[in-house]
Design a protein around this motif. Sequence first.
Motif, PDB file in Angstrom:
ATOM      1  N   ARG A 322     -22.973  27.242  11.264  1.00 38.17           N
ATOM      2  CA  ARG A 322     -23.033  27.871  12.586  1.00 38.17           C
ATOM      3  C   ARG A 322     -21.702  28.554  12.927  1.00 38.17           C
ATOM      4  O   ARG A 322     -21.678  29.566  13.621  1.00 38.17           O
ATOM      5  CB  ARG A 322     -23.408  26.855  13.650  1.00 38.17           C
ATOM      6  CG  ARG A 322     -22.395  25.734  13.888  1.00 38.17           C
ATOM      7  CD  ARG A 322     -22.772  24.877  15.090  1.00 38.17           C
ATOM      8  NE  ARG A 322     -21.809  23.811  15.337  1.00 38.17           N
ATOM      9  CZ  ARG A 322     -21.967  22.556  14.980  1.00 38.17           C
ATOM     10  NH1 ARG A 322     -23.061  22.196  14.310  1.00 38.17           N
ATOM     11  NH2 ARG A 322     -21.040  21.651  15.247  1.00 38.17           N
ATOM     12  N   ARG A 326     -20.764  32.491  13.823  1.00 38.26           N
ATOM     13  CA  ARG A 326     -19.997  32.917  15.003  1.00 38.26           C
ATOM     14  C   ARG A 326     -19.018  34.028  14.647  1.00 38.26           C
ATOM     15  O   ARG A 326     -18.864  35.003  15.377  1.00 38.26           O
ATOM     16  CB  ARG A 326     -19.251  31.728  15.603  1.00 38.26           C
ATOM     17  CG  ARG A 326     -20.122  30.820  16.422  1.00 38.26           C
ATOM     18  CD  ARG A 326     -19.336  29.675  17.009  1.00 38.26           C
ATOM     19  NE  ARG A 326     -20.239  28.617  17.444  1.00 38.26           N
ATOM     20  CZ  ARG A 326     -19.908  27.352  17.573  1.00 38.26           C
ATOM     21  NH1 ARG A 326     -18.676  26.971  17.316  1.00 38.26           N
ATOM     22  NH2 ARG A 326     -20.789  26.452  17.967  1.00 38.26           N
ATOM     23  N   ASP A 483     -23.738  31.489  29.331  1.00 38.26           N
ATOM     24  CA  ASP A 483     -25.149  31.807  29.519  1.00 38.26           C
ATOM     25  C   ASP A 483     -25.374  32.742  30.696  1.00 38.26           C
ATOM     26  O   ASP A 483     -26.406  33.412  30.784  1.00 38.26           O
ATOM     27  CB  ASP A 483     -25.975  30.531  29.688  1.00 38.26           C
ATOM     28  CG  ASP A 483     -25.501  29.649  30.845  1.00 38.26           C
ATOM     29  OD1 ASP A 483     -24.482  29.983  31.488  1.00 38.26           O
ATOM     30  OD2 ASP A 483     -26.153  28.612  31.095  1.00 38.26           O
ATOM     31  N   ALA A 497     -25.962  34.758  18.658  1.00 37.26           N
ATOM     32  CA  ALA A 497     -26.197  33.330  18.906  1.00 37.26           C
ATOM     33  C   ALA A 497     -27.494  32.815  18.294  1.00 37.26           C
ATOM     34  O   ALA A 497     -27.812  31.636  18.450  1.00 37.26           O
ATOM     35  CB  ALA A 497     -26.172  33.011  20.396  1.00 37.26           C
ATOM     36  N   GLU A 499     -28.159  32.189  15.215  1.00 39.77           N
ATOM     37  CA  GLU A 499     -27.819  31.172  14.221  1.00 39.77           C
ATOM     38  C   GLU A 499     -26.590  30.358  14.614  1.00 39.77           C
ATOM     39  O   GLU A 499     -26.369  29.270  14.089  1.00 39.77           O
ATOM     40  CB  GLU A 499     -27.551  31.836  12.856  1.00 39.77           C
ATOM     41  CG  GLU A 499     -28.709  32.625  12.301  1.00 39.77           C
ATOM     42  CD  GLU A 499     -29.835  31.725  11.818  1.00 39.77           C
ATOM     43  OE1 GLU A 499     -29.578  30.539  11.545  1.00 39.77           O
ATOM     44  OE2 GLU A 499     -30.978  32.208  11.712  1.00 39.77           O
ATOM     45  N   SER A 500     -25.788  30.884  15.514  1.00 36.46           N
ATOM     46  CA  SER A 500     -24.489  30.264  15.800  1.00 36.46           C
ATOM     47  C   SER A 500     -24.513  29.300  16.974  1.00 36.46           C
ATOM     48  O   SER A 500     -23.617  28.467  17.118  1.00 36.46           O
ATOM     49  CB  SER A 500     -23.450  31.350  16.083  1.00 36.46           C
ATOM     50  OG  SER A 500     -23.771  32.060  17.272  1.00 36.46           O
ATOM     51  N   GLY A 501     -25.527  29.410  17.842  1.00 42.54           N
ATOM     52  CA  GLY A 501     -25.576  28.561  19.022  1.00 42.54           C
ATOM     53  C   GLY A 501     -24.386  28.743  19.941  1.00 42.54           C
ATOM     54  O   GLY A 501     -23.955  27.816  20.620  1.00 42.54           O
ATOM     55  N   SER A 502     -23.870  29.958  20.003  1.00 44.16           N
ATOM     56  CA  SER A 502     -22.610  30.189  20.722  1.00 44.16           C
ATOM     57  C   SER A 502     -22.789  30.569  22.175  1.00 44.16           C
ATOM     58  O   SER A 502     -21.801  30.701  22.895  1.00 44.16           O
ATOM     59  CB  SER A 502     -21.802  31.280  20.005  1.00 44.16           C
ATOM     60  OG  SER A 502     -22.561  32.457  19.856  1.00 44.16           O
ATOM     61  N   VAL A 504     -23.639  29.178  25.552  1.00 42.68           N
ATOM     62  CA  VAL A 504     -23.712  27.812  26.105  1.00 42.68           C
ATOM     63  C   VAL A 504     -23.519  27.863  27.611  1.00 42.68           C
ATOM     64  O   VAL A 504     -23.051  28.863  28.166  1.00 42.68           O
ATOM     65  CB  VAL A 504     -22.650  26.897  25.457  1.00 42.68           C
ATOM     66  CG1 VAL A 504     -22.909  26.725  23.969  1.00 42.68           C
ATOM     67  CG2 VAL A 504     -21.255  27.442  25.686  1.00 42.68           C
ATOM     68  N   ASP A 590     -22.581  19.146  20.606  1.00 44.54           N
ATOM     69  CA  ASP A 590     -22.375  18.896  22.025  1.00 44.54           C
ATOM     70  C   ASP A 590     -21.396  17.755  22.297  1.00 44.54           C
ATOM     71  O   ASP A 590     -21.064  17.483  23.439  1.00 44.54           O
ATOM     72  CB  ASP A 590     -23.715  18.606  22.715  1.00 44.54           C
ATOM     73  CG  ASP A 590     -24.432  17.402  22.089  1.00 44.54           C
ATOM     74  OD1 ASP A 590     -24.059  17.022  20.969  1.00 44.54           O
ATOM     75  OD2 ASP A 590     -25.348  16.875  22.735  1.00 44.54           O
TER      76      ASP A 590
END
Length: 819
Positions: A322, A326, A483, A497, A499-502, A504, A590
Amino acid sequence: METNTLDSIKLQQISEETNFNALLNSYCREFTNWTRYAGIPKYDAPLADYLVTATDRLHIRFDFSNIGYEVYAPLKFYADSGRHIFNFPVIARNIETDAIASIDIYRFMELAVQFSAAEFPDAAADVVKERLSNSVENLQKFLSFFQQNGKPVNFAKMNFIAAEQSLFLGHNAHPLPKGRSGFNSDEELFKYSPETKGSFQLSYFLIAPANITEKNAEGFDITDLFRIELSESANAETIALLDQYPDHKVVPMHPWEAGYLLNQSAVQAMQAEKLLFYLGQFGEAYTPTSSVRTVYNVASDWMLKFSLHVKITNSQRVNLVRELHRGYDVSKLLKTTLGKAAKAEFPEIEFITDPAFITVNYQGQNIDGFNISIRHNPFKGEEAEKNVTLLAALCQDGLLGQKPRLVHVIEEASINKNKSLAHTAVNWFKQYLHLCVAPIVGLYNHYGMAFEFHQQNVMVELDKDFYPAKLYFRDNQGYFFSDSKAEALQKAYPEIAAESGSIVPNEYIIPKLTYYLLINNILGVVNALASNGLADEKTLIDLVYLEFKQFENSDTTGLVDYIINRRSWEVKGNLLTNLCNIDEASAPIDNPAIYREFPNPLSKYLFAENLIKPQTKEVLYSRYFPKEDVTINIRPFDIDRDLEMVHDWFNQEHAKPIWKMDGPIKGLELFYRTLLPNDASHSFIGEINGEPTFTIEPYWPMRDGVGACYEALTTDYGAHLLIAPTDKDKKYSFETGQALMDFIFEQKEVGKCIGEAAVESRAMHIFVTRLGFKLEKVIQMPYKKANLTFCYRDWYWEKFPEAKAYAQAKLAPFETEEA
């Protein structure tokens, strides 16, 4: 031989004390069982007998009494910015026997582990002790190398790689600053460490394309470039293999990690199936940067950030998939119209992007040792000689008797500007603030961009006068997006985001951004300037407050409000993360580390010094009450003059149930020797017609525990009151209450006075109501349920016009003088 032995002993001592300083500071950040302790006690003979033989008169006392000990660490410099400078030796007292002895870093760590067991029962004592020993031993080896082979690392002008390889002491906010668990010999340690200017060729693998995933925001396969570069330096056998497998991908690798990978069963299986070939080491030599695993070659367009299964401080430094995404996402975003606008609006910060990455999989499983991030190299060729330094190195303490580099920088800037050192240091810092605060607040507000702007990720370029000219941010894995800006970001770059989950939540980002930007970065600079005597710490912290304050009304995210008004911030618990054996690289996204509360230093901008830290023992308040024909004076408590008197007061029957401070005088002396040098409260003696009659303890909820029980403001102050006489004709209770209120509201920093009397104390509720307090709500404190009451200056003055007249009469001469 004897000289070498003596040198070795001295370097070992320096290494232990350097690590000990870092450990003590980490402990102070993450635990609360400590306080400053002033002077030499009168009623504690064993401690007094020891302290009179030492030169230090200010200590930090660590209260390990629940496991039978207390520890005293001498203070050279106490810092609101968060990093104190300690002297040695540190001593421990066995409470049962009163035996006092010096302790080393390992014994302190044992006590820390024992004390933390109640809250963290799974603390890995043996593992942490081993890592601590590794850090101490490594630093000693680096110092020895420096002493024998090194050149000064504190020049005002240094190029990029010289600065990267100058961080001998490590990050001073980490308890294991030189931990390198995994290198199995001194040869490996020296070959692969930046402190020893390690130099090595890269290893190469040839891997089937079906087992490779790669992306490059620059639009070409980076492995094709590596194949071309390898072809220019490889031997005939390797070139033949490249020709035999024209579609296979060339993957560079850190040579230590290559050895690690070749021992992994998945890699061995791939070799057996001819999906992977190990080619050996070729090409130009690379050298490690400060992170150890990122390598640099002055002629290359790229720096390579490898995974490295070596435990460097907290973690095995493995790139997560991840995180690789980013870096790619940020590189793509900055090429969009939105990204270009962000760079144009805030040119003070240059983003060093990581546009490409490589991963390798076998049978659907990622092999994390192959996870590689490829970074642009802006310090290539002539650009390599720019005076650019990572912030951690600029803030490093002096090395083996050398002046710290920052001192040299300020001295050179002072000469060039023909200004005093003090003037130069403050202006230098102002310029640094201008470079980072407005851009970071602006980027977050306008574009939702936040990043881990800490001392290792930030580089400072100095101009010809040695002032900050530009900041660089590297390590794109540390990017997060709010977000609240998700729609605009996804419109600019739809895949962001994915694939990176960036992306938030805003409420997640603000504490983390504050930690990296304020605690780790800006206050680190404050600390380096102040601890070296270049500038006053309070002056610098006030500048930080004012720099953010200007954006309070325009900020729409809550970031600035959190920074300047919140009672405490979150600080990463590097010590606890190690004690609990948490590897940040592999922990859940998290909850990658343990965070603790850190008192907000910017609150000190509104610190009422006269109430909490008076700089005199003389009378600070005096008022004549004509109706009663009494004069009430208030002066700071003097431990040499007043201790025995207040001990008698606290042991009176009417005081015992309220104050709970009765008992032996030794305990009361400890209370005052820790109260007086600290920032939560202070003690004053009130005199009626010259006779000591009462004691008051003003307190500041921003530091006192009551502030955690309601939404305390920086301008809130309160006070506790004990009137000693029981004869009502001598008490003058109400006039004493008015004197207390007068004294508090004389301080311009005070917004309102608070009270928190126990709910069952009806008499006190009546008393404070007569003084102008109003009930706000009932709060639950750790030791009582209390009526939280407020009184504002205007309320008090409206009720007591004579108090207002007194205050205005006292203020008038100062207003005339200022006019």
